[in-house]
Design a protein around this motif. Sequence first.
Motif, PDB file in Angstrom:
ATOM      1  N   ALA A  14       1.029   8.780  -5.315  1.00  0.00           N
ATOM      2  CA  ALA A  14       2.303   8.070  -5.234  1.00  0.00           C
ATOM      3  C   ALA A  14       3.033   8.092  -6.573  1.00  0.00           C
ATOM      4  O   ALA A  14       4.254   8.301  -6.628  1.00  0.00           O
ATOM      5  CB  ALA A  14       2.082   6.632  -4.774  1.00  0.00           C
ATOM      6  N   GLN A  15       2.293   7.894  -7.664  1.00  0.00           N
ATOM      7  CA  GLN A  15       2.933   7.865  -8.972  1.00  0.00           C
ATOM      8  C   GLN A  15       3.350   9.271  -9.422  1.00  0.00           C
ATOM      9  O   GLN A  15       4.441   9.450  -9.961  1.00  0.00           O
ATOM     10  CB  GLN A  15       2.011   7.224 -10.008  1.00  0.00           C
ATOM     11  CG  GLN A  15       1.722   5.750  -9.755  1.00  0.00           C
ATOM     12  CD  GLN A  15       2.973   4.915  -9.633  1.00  0.00           C
ATOM     13  OE1 GLN A  15       3.542   4.799  -8.541  1.00  0.00           O
ATOM     14  NE2 GLN A  15       3.413   4.336 -10.720  1.00  0.00           N
ATOM     15  N   TRP A  16       2.504  10.264  -9.177  1.00  0.00           N
ATOM     16  CA  TRP A  16       2.868  11.627  -9.562  1.00  0.00           C
ATOM     17  C   TRP A  16       4.015  12.156  -8.711  1.00  0.00           C
ATOM     18  O   TRP A  16       4.819  12.974  -9.176  1.00  0.00           O
ATOM     19  CB  TRP A  16       1.661  12.560  -9.482  1.00  0.00           C
ATOM     20  CG  TRP A  16       0.745  12.403 -10.653  1.00  0.00           C
ATOM     21  CD1 TRP A  16      -0.499  11.852 -10.674  1.00  0.00           C
ATOM     22  CD2 TRP A  16       1.021  12.787 -12.009  1.00  0.00           C
ATOM     23  NE1 TRP A  16      -1.013  11.854 -11.939  1.00  0.00           N
ATOM     24  CE2 TRP A  16      -0.113  12.428 -12.780  1.00  0.00           C
ATOM     25  CE3 TRP A  16       2.109  13.385 -12.635  1.00  0.00           C
ATOM     26  CZ2 TRP A  16      -0.166  12.658 -14.161  1.00  0.00           C
ATOM     27  CZ3 TRP A  16       2.044  13.617 -14.005  1.00  0.00           C
ATOM     28  CH2 TRP A  16       0.919  13.254 -14.753  1.00  0.00           C
ATOM     29  N   GLN A  17       4.119  11.692  -7.468  1.00  0.00           N
ATOM     30  CA  GLN A  17       5.268  12.086  -6.654  1.00  0.00           C
ATOM     31  C   GLN A  17       6.566  11.626  -7.317  1.00  0.00           C
ATOM     32  O   GLN A  17       7.536  12.387  -7.401  1.00  0.00           O
ATOM     33  CB  GLN A  17       5.162  11.496  -5.242  1.00  0.00           C
ATOM     34  CG  GLN A  17       6.309  11.922  -4.327  1.00  0.00           C
ATOM     35  CD  GLN A  17       6.297  11.180  -3.007  1.00  0.00           C
ATOM     36  OE1 GLN A  17       6.196   9.949  -2.973  1.00  0.00           O
ATOM     37  NE2 GLN A  17       6.383  11.921  -1.905  1.00  0.00           N
TER      38      GLN A  17
ATOM     39  N   ASN B 269       0.354   2.082 -13.742  1.00  0.00           N
ATOM     40  CA  ASN B 269      -0.647   1.754 -12.732  1.00  0.00           C
ATOM     41  C   ASN B 269      -0.184   2.240 -11.370  1.00  0.00           C
ATOM     42  O   ASN B 269       1.019   2.306 -11.100  1.00  0.00           O
ATOM     43  CB  ASN B 269      -0.872   0.247 -12.661  1.00  0.00           C
ATOM     44  CG  ASN B 269      -1.751  -0.274 -13.774  1.00  0.00           C
ATOM     45  OD1 ASN B 269      -2.271   0.484 -14.591  1.00  0.00           O
ATOM     46  ND2 ASN B 269      -1.924  -1.594 -13.821  1.00  0.00           N
ATOM     47  N   GLY B 270      -1.143   2.543 -10.499  1.00  0.00           N
ATOM     48  CA  GLY B 270      -0.801   2.893  -9.129  1.00  0.00           C
ATOM     49  C   GLY B 270      -1.614   4.058  -8.617  1.00  0.00           C
ATOM     50  O   GLY B 270      -2.301   4.753  -9.388  1.00  0.00           O
ATOM     51  N   PRO B 271      -1.549   4.294  -7.297  1.00  0.00           N
ATOM     52  CA  PRO B 271      -2.268   5.435  -6.715  1.00  0.00           C
ATOM     53  C   PRO B 271      -1.774   6.748  -7.326  1.00  0.00           C
ATOM     54  O   PRO B 271      -0.573   6.918  -7.561  1.00  0.00           O
ATOM     55  CB  PRO B 271      -1.911   5.348  -5.221  1.00  0.00           C
ATOM     56  CG  PRO B 271      -1.430   3.952  -5.006  1.00  0.00           C
ATOM     57  CD  PRO B 271      -0.805   3.519  -6.291  1.00  0.00           C
TER      58      PRO B 271
ATOM     59  N   ARG C 180       0.845  -1.190   0.000  1.00  0.00           N
ATOM     60  CA  ARG C 180       0.000   0.000   0.000  1.00  0.00           C
ATOM     61  C   ARG C 180       0.885   1.246   0.000  1.00  0.00           C
ATOM     62  O   ARG C 180       1.228   1.781   1.056  1.00  0.00           O
ATOM     63  CB  ARG C 180      -0.909   0.000   1.224  1.00  0.00           C
ATOM     64  CG  ARG C 180      -2.025   1.028   1.162  1.00  0.00           C
ATOM     65  CD  ARG C 180      -3.032   0.791   2.276  1.00  0.00           C
ATOM     66  NE  ARG C 180      -4.173   1.669   2.161  1.00  0.00           N
ATOM     67  CZ  ARG C 180      -5.230   1.613   2.959  1.00  0.00           C
ATOM     68  NH1 ARG C 180      -5.269   0.711   3.935  1.00  0.00           N
ATOM     69  NH2 ARG C 180      -6.240   2.428   2.799  1.00  0.00           N
ATOM     70  N   PRO C 181       1.288   1.714  -1.188  1.00  0.00           N
ATOM     71  CA  PRO C 181       2.226   2.834  -1.268  1.00  0.00           C
ATOM     72  C   PRO C 181       1.641   4.199  -0.915  1.00  0.00           C
ATOM     73  O   PRO C 181       2.388   5.174  -0.792  1.00  0.00           O
ATOM     74  CB  PRO C 181       2.689   2.806  -2.730  1.00  0.00           C
ATOM     75  CG  PRO C 181       1.585   2.116  -3.457  1.00  0.00           C
ATOM     76  CD  PRO C 181       0.995   1.130  -2.505  1.00  0.00           C
ATOM     77  N   ASP C 182       0.331   4.287  -0.741  1.00  0.00           N
ATOM     78  CA  ASP C 182      -0.275   5.572  -0.379  1.00  0.00           C
ATOM     79  C   ASP C 182      -1.607   5.321   0.310  1.00  0.00           C
ATOM     80  O   ASP C 182      -2.236   4.262   0.143  1.00  0.00           O
ATOM     81  CB  ASP C 182      -0.485   6.445  -1.621  1.00  0.00           C
ATOM     82  CG  ASP C 182      -0.831   7.883  -1.269  1.00  0.00           C
ATOM     83  OD1 ASP C 182      -0.566   8.309  -0.128  1.00  0.00           O
ATOM     84  OD2 ASP C 182      -1.378   8.587  -2.139  1.00  0.00           O
ATOM     85  N   ASP C 183      -2.016   6.310   1.094  1.00  0.00           N
ATOM     86  CA  ASP C 183      -3.309   6.296   1.770  1.00  0.00           C
ATOM     87  C   ASP C 183      -3.787   7.739   1.816  1.00  0.00           C
ATOM     88  O   ASP C 183      -3.134   8.603   2.417  1.00  0.00           O
ATOM     89  CB  ASP C 183      -3.182   5.725   3.178  1.00  0.00           C
ATOM     90  CG  ASP C 183      -4.529   5.551   3.858  1.00  0.00           C
ATOM     91  OD1 ASP C 183      -5.360   6.477   3.778  1.00  0.00           O
ATOM     92  OD2 ASP C 183      -4.750   4.494   4.483  1.00  0.00           O
TER      93      ASP C 183
END
Length: 255
Positions: free
Chosen positions: A138-141, A133-135, A66-69
Amino acid sequence: MAGESYNENSDVSAIFFDLDNTLIQTRKCDSRACNKLVEVLEQQYGLPGEGASESASKFLRAFRARPDDDSFAIDEWPAHLWRNCLPKNYRHIAKNISDEWLKLRFQYLSLSPDVIHLLETLREDYLLGLITNGPSRAQWQKIQRLGLRKYFDCMLVSGDLPWEKPDQHIFLEACKLLNVEPRHCIMVGDKLETDIKGGKEAELGCTVWIPLQKDEESSDLPDFTIDKVTELPEVLPNSPKLRRAAAAPAPDAIC
């Protein structure tokens, strides 16, 4: 490098790249950052070696799962995970360790010089797209911290959209944004079940696989398999300039 087939009748107009473990070695670099943090925990904070290793391993498993919340600020989420992974009497250092994690992570994730050279050279002849793919946060960071925008003509993050790879719609959306037909596009990625399967279902002109593990098998066979992204020019048609660039000695990578 292994080649299966290529539709020589379709000129290549655009190349779509996956991000993690394709352009940047996310798994390898995140592991390296955590290994360095084991040293920090031992040497700077006095956490015994076994406890330091266990804490770092628990954090990495939790972060990958879970790379982001969204209920936390983007940089507070890793600190929350560290608090849960450190022994109780060390949880007060979670923020410091999290800050060091972020610093090390993006240091190791930086685009290597040979990948930068590849992207800059490809942009002379092709439109480039990023499909990941991804939250969203998290990906834009990663995209922002690594300065990736300047290399691409379009960037799609599944967390912003109703679809994710392998849904063909995310690939077709990239084609629409670049005003190119799917048959004139190539998808390059590390996952058979998302990048290759999705590229084929979207009827892209070609799929190129960069396997993380050599023993992976799937019915979704790629058109080409290469060992690393910088070998891509070797499978592109009618591009002697790019092939010469690929044959040149590559600079040492960070990871």
